[in-house]
Design an enzyme around this catalytic site. Structure first.
Site, short mmCIF file in Angstrom:
data_model
loop_
_atom_site.label_atom_id
_atom_site.label_comp_id
_atom_site.label_asym_id
_atom_site.label_seq_id
_atom_site.Cartn_x
_atom_site.Cartn_y
_atom_site.Cartn_z
N HIS A 199 -33.41 92.38 84.70
CA HIS A 199 -34.33 91.27 84.53
C HIS A 199 -34.02 90.27 85.65
O HIS A 199 -33.49 89.19 85.41
CB HIS A 199 -34.13 90.66 83.14
CG HIS A 199 -35.22 89.73 82.70
ND1 HIS A 199 -36.31 89.43 83.49
CD2 HIS A 199 -35.37 89.01 81.56
CE1 HIS A 199 -37.09 88.58 82.83
NE2 HIS A 199 -36.53 88.31 81.66
N LYS A 251 -53.83 105.16 76.24
CA LYS A 251 -54.54 106.44 76.34
C LYS A 251 -53.69 107.48 77.05
O LYS A 251 -54.17 108.56 77.36
CB LYS A 251 -55.84 106.25 77.12
CG LYS A 251 -56.80 105.26 76.51
CD LYS A 251 -57.99 105.08 77.45
CE LYS A 251 -58.81 103.85 77.08
NZ LYS A 251 -59.70 103.46 78.18
#
Lengths: 304, 138
Positions: free
Chosen positions: A129, A80
């Protein structure tokens, strides 16, 4: 409150402490089975992942804690238009620690600047990572007995391979490491890794396109996948994806105690015929990933 | 050519020749009501030639911008015709919203509200990198 965004956020002593803790967890899992009782881990995965997300979730469950979260951005409010910062503040109200994967580089850092709980970077695009790096270090320690004195070959996509960049960065802290960088010319390691990491820390390294010529020297072979998602151009991906495929034939000149590692998932760069070879360590690496994440969660939650 | 000394204000000295207008624009000196003198290509024993900016008022300066644009600048604060403070600038450790990150993979490319922050990672070569994605400033 600490977060882990980049492997360089940790000192060598802290990395060693995490590895020791993980080895203690492996030896005495029952001792840790209730350490995080009543604590919640939020796994915020804006990008698909099998190993990393399940590994974090398994780690928290094995510590006696609980897990909540989402596994794709479509099922979060980011669909959204919610910002990463707002998501982090919101989730801080529900959980005790966050593991975040996001396709955009730096998103977990943004989250850590706003969240009131620790944030672990579970992968931000092609950038960092750190828990994979910790996994790799634990695997090397368990396979070779030490993080000093070995020759490691990195093979495949060294340009976009964040696990390679991050592991090279971490290895600068250890002694007598020799590195072979094996890749097609289009996927060579970025200049800044050479300038600001390898050269700066005086690490011996050699670049080559020929895996078989350096095979006899290697103590560790770290294979990587050519990642489709890092290419803007599909044609380039198709052209380069089969550059290096490891088959039993190519291992004939390899050392008997070679450790073959891969951050997974693999596509075809390691033939399945190698899976039963005792030198294949990539599934052990997966298991190690769970234990090192358990150690990390304990550290960041300051659980003794 | 004579430019009168100022009694209260700031003199930016040892500006690399040719940089004065860039600094004038970055500091938004055009928005000031006071007198500002831009002196270009002054003879300098140390630099050969240099630029100088004289601002006839004490104003708040963004030393990060100044240090980033031209780390050799000397900032002189003048009060009653005398230098009361002198600063030698150097490259700032971090700059905010001066450089824009152009990496399309960076989080700043989709979240417009985020400040663009760059950190000095290599002082010898003046290399700044985005704190989010580590891209080198161009």
């Amino acid at each position: 409150m600490r977060s882990l965004i980049d492997i360089n956020d940790l000192t060598k002593e802290e990395i060693d402490e995490l590895i020791n803790k993980a080895e203690d967890i492996i030896a005495n899992p029952e001792k840790y089975s209730q350490k995080c009782k009543g604590k919640k881990l939020a796994t915020l995965f804006f990008e698909p992942s099998t190993r990393t997300r399940l590994s974090f979730e398994a780690a928290m469950y094995e510590l006696g804690g609980n897990v909540l979260g989402f596994s794709e951005s479509a099922s979060s409010s980011s669909a959204k238009g919610e910002s990463v910062a707002d998501t982090a503040v919101t989730v801080s109200c529900y959980a005790d620690i966050i593991a975040m994967r996001h396709p955009k580089e730096g998103a977990p850092l943004v989250a850590s600047m706003k969240a009131s709980i620790p944030v672990i970077n579970a992968g931000d695009g092609g950038h960092n990572h750190p828990t994979q790096t910790l996994t790799d270090l634990l695997t090397i320690k368990r396979e070779k007995g030490s993080l000093d004195n070995f020759c490691i070959g990195f093979c495949g996509d060294l340009k976009f391979g964040r696990t390679v960049h991050s592991l090279i960065n971490a290895l600068t802290r250890y002694k007598n490491i020799k590195i072979y960088l094996i890749s097609p010319s289009e996927l060579v390691i970025p200049e800044y890794i050479k300038d600001e990491v390898l050269d700066r820390y005086n690490i011996e390294y050699h670049e080559t396109t020929d895996l078989e010529s350096v095979m006899p020297e290697l103590d560790i072979l770290y294979m990587t996948r050519v990642q489709r998602e890092r290419f803007f151009n599909e044609a380039d991906y198709i052209r380069l994806k089969d550059s290096y495929v490891l088959t039993p034939n190519k291992l004939t000149s390899a050392k008997k105690d070679l450790a073959i590692m891969h951050p997974l998932p693999r596509v075809n760069e390691i033939s399945t015929a190698i899976d039963d070879d005792p030198r294949a360590c990539y599934f052990k690496q997966v298991l190690n990933g769970k234990y090192i994440r358990m150690a990390l969660i304990l550290k960041l939650l300051e659980v003794e | 050519m004579i430019v009168n000394p100022i009694s209260n204000g700031i003199v930016l000295d040892h500006i690399t020749a040719g940089n004065a207008m860039k600094i004038y624009n970055y500091l938004k000196l055009d928005e000031l009501d006071c007198q500002v003198a831009i002196i270009k290509n002054c003879p300098s024993s140390k630099m050969g030639k240099k630029d100088i900016l004289k601002i006839n008022e004490i104003i708040d300066l963004n030393f990060d911008i100044l240090g980033y644009l031209d780390p050799g600048i000397t900032v002189n604060f003048i009060e009653d015709g005398k230098i009361i403070n002198r600063l030698h600038l150097e490259l700032p450790a971090q700059v905010k919203d001066i450089i824009k990150c152009k990496n399309p993979r960076c989080i700043t490319s989709i979240e417009q509200e985020l400040p663009h922050i760059f950190r000095l990672t290599d002082k010898d070569n003046s290399v700044y990198r985005c704190i989010y994605c580590d891209s080198k400033a161009k």
